[in-house]
Each structure stands twice: as C-alpha cells, then as structure tokens.
Write an enzyme that holds these catalytic residues in place. Structure first.
Site, PDB file in Angstrom:
ATOM      1  N   CYS A 267       7.886  -3.419  -3.817  1.00 52.58           N
ATOM      2  CA  CYS A 267       9.195  -2.871  -3.886  1.00 52.58           C
ATOM      3  C   CYS A 267       9.669  -4.283  -4.799  1.00 52.58           C
ATOM      4  O   CYS A 267      10.402  -4.360  -6.244  1.00 52.58           O
ATOM      5  CB  CYS A 267       9.632  -2.970  -2.890  1.00 52.58           C
ATOM      6  SG  CYS A 267       8.695  -1.384  -2.128  1.00 52.58           S
TER       7      CYS A 267
HETATM    8  N1  NAD Z   1       5.668   0.490   0.518  1.00 55.19           N
HETATM    9  C1  NAD Z   1       6.892   0.413   0.702  1.00 55.19           C
HETATM   10  O1  NAD Z   1       7.384  -1.216   1.147  1.00 55.19           O
HETATM   11  C2  NAD Z   1       8.168   1.529  -0.048  1.00 55.19           C
HETATM   12  C3  NAD Z   1       9.351   0.720   0.839  1.00 55.19           C
HETATM   13  C4  NAD Z   1      10.363   1.752   0.910  1.00 55.19           C
HETATM   14  C5  NAD Z   1       9.942   2.358  -0.269  1.00 55.19           C
HETATM   15  N2  NAD Z   1       8.933   2.648  -1.047  1.00 55.19           N
HETATM   16  C6  NAD Z   1       8.614   3.685  -2.267  1.00 55.19           C
HETATM   17  O2  NAD Z   1       8.143   4.515  -1.729  1.00 55.19           O
HETATM   18  C7  NAD Z   1       6.969   5.130  -2.965  1.00 55.19           C
HETATM   19  C8  NAD Z   1       5.705   4.652  -1.538  1.00 55.19           C
HETATM   20  O3  NAD Z   1       5.097   3.564  -2.169  1.00 55.19           O
HETATM   21  P1  NAD Z   1       3.904   3.456  -0.602  1.00 55.19           P
HETATM   22  O4  NAD Z   1       3.597   1.714  -0.874  1.00 55.19           O
HETATM   23  O5  NAD Z   1       3.491   3.840  -0.109  1.00 55.19           O
HETATM   24  O6  NAD Z   1       3.025   3.987  -2.080  1.00 55.19           O
HETATM   25  P2  NAD Z   1       1.210   4.007  -2.233  1.00 55.19           P
HETATM   26  O7  NAD Z   1       0.927   3.637  -4.273  1.00 55.19           O
HETATM   27  O8  NAD Z   1       0.823   2.276  -1.033  1.00 55.19           O
HETATM   28  O9  NAD Z   1       1.041   4.433  -1.796  1.00 55.19           O
HETATM   29  C9  NAD Z   1       0.553   6.630  -2.546  1.00 55.19           C
HETATM   30  C10 NAD Z   1       0.051   6.862  -2.523  1.00 55.19           C
HETATM   31  O10 NAD Z   1       0.084   8.715  -3.293  1.00 55.19           O
HETATM   32  C11 NAD Z   1      -0.558   8.622  -3.277  1.00 55.19           C
HETATM   33  N3  NAD Z   1      -0.658   9.661  -4.653  1.00 55.19           N
HETATM   34  C12 NAD Z   1      -0.829   9.700  -6.121  1.00 55.19           C
HETATM   35  N4  NAD Z   1      -0.902  11.096  -6.142  1.00 55.19           N
HETATM   36  C13 NAD Z   1      -1.010  11.887  -5.647  1.00 55.19           C
HETATM   37  C14 NAD Z   1      -1.106  13.477  -5.619  1.00 55.19           C
HETATM   38  N5  NAD Z   1      -0.811  13.767  -7.201  1.00 55.19           N
HETATM   39  N6  NAD Z   1      -0.773  13.749  -4.842  1.00 55.19           N
HETATM   40  C15 NAD Z   1      -1.227  13.220  -3.203  1.00 55.19           C
HETATM   41  N7  NAD Z   1      -0.961  12.315  -3.136  1.00 55.19           N
HETATM   42  C16 NAD Z   1      -1.235  11.098  -4.023  1.00 55.19           C
HETATM   43  C17 NAD Z   1      -2.005   8.018  -3.527  1.00 55.19           C
HETATM   44  O11 NAD Z   1      -3.063   8.478  -3.342  1.00 55.19           O
HETATM   45  C18 NAD Z   1      -1.360   6.620  -2.768  1.00 55.19           C
HETATM   46  O12 NAD Z   1      -2.649   6.800  -1.587  1.00 55.19           O
HETATM   47  C19 NAD Z   1       7.337   4.240  -3.880  1.00 55.19           C
HETATM   48  O13 NAD Z   1       8.353   4.703  -4.733  1.00 55.19           O
HETATM   49  C20 NAD Z   1       7.511   2.368  -3.167  1.00 55.19           C
HETATM   50  O14 NAD Z   1       9.127   2.507  -4.419  1.00 55.19           O
HETATM   51  C21 NAD Z   1       7.512   1.960  -1.021  1.00 55.19           C
END
Ligand code: NAD
Length: 436
Positions: A267
């Site tokens: 992030c």
């Molecule tokens: N990881 C963190 O600590 C954190 C904290 C706060 C906010 N965020 C934000 O939250 C969001 C998600 O982060 P994350 O780390 O969980 O992401 P990630 O990449 O770990 O997970 C995203 C998931 O979405 C799936 N995906 C992609 N396209 C898709 C679709 N069309 N339909 C269904 N599933 C689909 C992927 O296969 C993946 O499993 C981002 O915007 C990130 O910036 C992340």
C-alpha cells in the site's frame, strides 16, 4: 440480507471471513478459480494470522465462494475489493477495477433488487464519479442513487492484523450522496461496529481520506528514518529512545516511528506514488511527498554503503538477508524493501542467501535460482560475510554470538535494532544507533 464481496485478496477475504463468521449470509467472489477452490476448502492463498480460523468458521456458516460474478444478482450489499496497483509511471492502474465494474454492471442489469455497491479498493479522487459511476450506469442501464446505491468505503486494515482490524476498525468512512442507500449502509455499519466513528462525506473526500492516511504514515516513517541516519553519526545516540519519548506526546503518537530500511508493502509505496502523480495533475507541486519518497529510496543506499565500507567491492561476496516479507507475520513481499535490496545486490553480483519464516515461496517466485534459499537461520548464516536483518520477525531476536560463529566475516547490519542490547562478538551496525 445477502452480501457479496468481489476480490478475495487480503482485504476481501478478511471481510468475507469476518462477516460470514458472524453469521451474515455472504458470497465471496474471485476471478481466480484456483484461489476459489482453495478458499472453499478452508485454505487461505496467503498467510494472515487468524484468517484461516475465521474463514473455517464462515464456511461452517454456509459461506459461499464463487468465480462467477453473476451471483451478485441476489445480493443487497456488494463490496468491491479488487486490486488497484500502480502502472509503470507510478500512477494508479484502474484496469482491474474497470473490468470488474463492467462485469458487475452487466450482472445487475436484469436484477430486480436495489443493490448497494461499496467500493473498498483505494482509488484517486474523482474515480468514483468520473470512472466507476459511468461504467456501472452504462453497463447496467440503471441510475445510481435511484436504482442502485454507490458508496466509497475506503479500507484501513493492516496486513498481519487484518482480522482484528476488520472486526474493530478505527473509523468507517462512507462517501457518496445522502440517499436511502446511504442511510441503510449507515445502519448496517452502526450495528456491525457500534463503537466505531462513522464519517459520512462525499466521494472525492472519502477517496482523499485514504491517501491522506497512507501518506501521513509514510511521512512518519521517513521522518524517523531521516532522524535515525543523523543518530548514527552521533556516538551513543539511540533512535528508539527518541521515538519512544516523542511518541508519548499525544500530538505525535507512538505508532509508525520504528526506524528501519524504509517503508514497503502493497500500500504505502504505491499510494504515495499515486498521490504524487495525482497532485501534479491538480497543479500542486508535491514537495513534501517527494521528499518522503526520496528519504525512503535513500534509506536502502545507507544499508548498502555500510556493507561496501566494511567489505569493499561487493561482487562475489556472500551476503545473508534475514526477512524478505515487508513486515513480520505476513508472507506478502509486494514492494518489500528486502526484495529491492536483493535486486540491487544481484546487479552488483553479490551471492545472496535469504531466510524468511513465511515468505520464502513468494521470494522464490521472483528470483528463481538466482539466489539461495534457506529453511533454517543457521544454514543461511554459515560462510556468510555479512548478515542483514531486514524484517522484524521475532525469531531473529534470539540470535546470539554463537549463531554468528561460522560466518566468514562477522559483519551484522541490523535494520531493526533487534540485537542492539546484546554483547555480540561481531562487527555490529544498527540503523539508528551511533557507534561509540
Ligand atoms: N492489502 C492491504 O493491506 C490493503 C489495506 C487497505 C486497502 N487496500 C486496498 O484494497 C484493495 C485490495 O487490496 P488487496 O491487497 O486485498 O488486493 P489483492 O491483489 O491481494 O486482491 C485482489 C483480488 O481481486 C481479485 N480480482 C481481480 N479482478 C477481479 C474481478 N474482476 N472479479 C473478481 N475478483 C477479481 C484477484 O484475483 C485478487 O484475488 C486495493 O485497492 C488496495 O490498495 C489494501
């Protein structure tokens, strides 16, 4: 009420598991079929403390996992938690969320339900109104605010404490228009988190709150890292005592003042870059944000320069990296500083050996046979000319002089000051401590 969560990564799977474990009727959706299979069997595709336990509880409560997004037709609340990575220029890459919104819009076209869509993915200000809303309206042939609700709901969880943070968030932000959908969502969150403040604002402010949050945290880290570099030049000075004391001042607060090799993870680096790019588009020169990034980049040079000073030319030297995950208690290595360090060492033809209690497989996926991987800390250290502690895994706290006996040259660079209180029979450098 049925709830859908689209995207089962760190954010989505944590939310899915927590809501299902609490007895909500939940369907988790991910485009990755293999991931879905694993999650359906109660196995998380990544390591996160307490996640599998919570997931299994959810599955017992009839949690449904699907790869076909059309199941959203039966859902009242639809959370979107897909990734929003950076592109090559550092700007936000919206391609994944755009695709997800296309399919979501099409999926709700024929449904009779009045869905509320909550976007948890981090997106730059303006994205909800200018990108997501038109995609949803065009594909669904429905009107936001009338036929379906659209709410910005940024997420603040931290990996390694994702379950606790999902259960007890410090704030709930709801951005959008004050419609019936907003009222219902406010009721939902008031019941779910009775003690958590709920901030209702417009889309663009909600989007900006997330960037304000992360850029402030990055600023705290770069601030303490800059001070730690100054401390290193003052014999006997100790950054931890300084951080502990200023952290007692309620105006400052104690968190994110842990000096180290720089901020990393999925992030902070990407959100900082996205905000810098966004600021430039608005015509604001992001002087402070640029400086925060600059300090972060140079922190790695600081570590490399200690190694060079003590070992001379680094080519062919054997260097051991302890910890490749971006923080302890996770196997996530996305934008981890340790990974950046290994890349730099490989360019210098250093012989790198790594150890990490959880992230070895992810590390292997990047470097394949270009580096050595060790299951035990002692094997990783044998014959090494320099050990660099990058991640604050508690395992490394136990190291003593005995563990370093079989090194070829006993140079230790401790980026986390984990061994600073020990009498070590080694050449010991700690980030943030001035050698006397
Ligand atoms: N990881 C963190 O600590 C954190 C904290 C706060 C906010 N965020 C934000 O939250 C969001 C998600 O982060 P994350 O780390 O969980 O992401 P990630 O990449 O770990 O997970 C995203 C998931 O979405 C799936 N995906 C992609 N396209 C898709 C679709 N069309 N339909 C269904 N599933 C689909 C992927 O296969 C993946 O499993 C981002 O915007 C990130 O910036 C992340």
């Amino acid at each position: 009420m049925k709830i859908a969560i689209i995207g089962l990564g760190f954010v989505g799977l944590s939310l899915t598991s927590v809501l299902a474990s609490k007895g909500f009727n939940v369907v988790g959706i991910d485009i990755d079929k293999e991931k879905c299979r694993s999650i359906s069997n109660g196995v998380s595709p990544f390591f996160e403390p307490d996640l599998e336990k919570t997931l299994k509880k959810g599955l017992k409560n009839k949690l449904q996992i699907e790869s076909d997004i059309s199941v959203v037709q039966n859902c009242d609340l639809i959370f979107v938690t897909v990734g929003t990575p950076q592109n090559k220029t550092g700007a936000i890459d919206l391609s994944i969320i755009k695709k997800a919104m296309n399919s979501l819009g099409k999926s709700i076209r024929k449904s009779k339900k009045q869905h509320t869509i909550l976007v948890k993915s981090t997106v730059v200000p303006g994205t909800m109104k200018d990108v997501i809303l038109p995609i949803l309206e065009n594909n669904s042939k429905k009107k936001a605010g009338k036929d379906f609700g659209l709410i910005s709901n940024p997420e603040f969880l931290q990996e390694s404490t994702a379950i606790r943070d999902t259960e007890f968030p410090h704030a709930v932000v709801l951005g959008g228009y004050k419609t019936k959908f907003m009222k219902n969502v406010e009721k939902f969150f008031t019941k779910l988190h009775p003690k958590t403040p709920i901030i209702i604002t417009n889309h663009q402010t909600a989007e900006m709150i997330k960037y304000a949050n992360n850029s402030f945290l990055a600023t705290k880290i770069s601030f303490i890292n800059q001070l730690s570099n100054i401390c290193q030049k003052i014999p006997g000075a100790n950054i931890d005592d300084i951080a502990k004391t200023i952290g007692l001042d309620p105006r400052i607060g104690k968190l994110f003042l842990n000096a180290g090799p720089g901020y990393g993870g999925s992030c902070l680096p990407k959100d900082m870059k996205a905000l810098i790019k966004f600021a430039k588009i608005t015509g604001v020169k992001p002087t402070l944000l640029n400086a925060v990034e600059d300090v972060n980049t140079k922190q790695l040079e600081e570590i490399i320069s200690i190694a060079k000073k003590k070992l001379g030319v680094l080519e062919s030297k054997k260097i051991t990296i302890l910890g490749t995950s971006f923080k302890p208690n996770t196997d996530d290595i996305r934008d981890s500083i340790a990974i950046e360090l290994i890349k730099k060492f490989l360019k210098m033809k250093v012989k790198v050996t790594v150890h990490d209690p959880r992230a070895i497989e992810n590390t292997r996926n990047i470097f394949k046979n270009k580096i050595n991987y060790s299951k035990s800390i002692s094997d990783a250290i044998v014959g090494s000319q320099c050990v660099i502690i990058m991640t604050q895994w508690e395992q490394y706290e136990k190291l003593t002089s005995k563990d370093f006996k079989q090194m070829k040259k006993k140079l230790i660079i401790d980026c986390r000051r984990m061994l600073a209180q020990k009498q070590l029979d080694t050449d010991y450098y700690a980030i943030g401590i001035g050698r006397e």
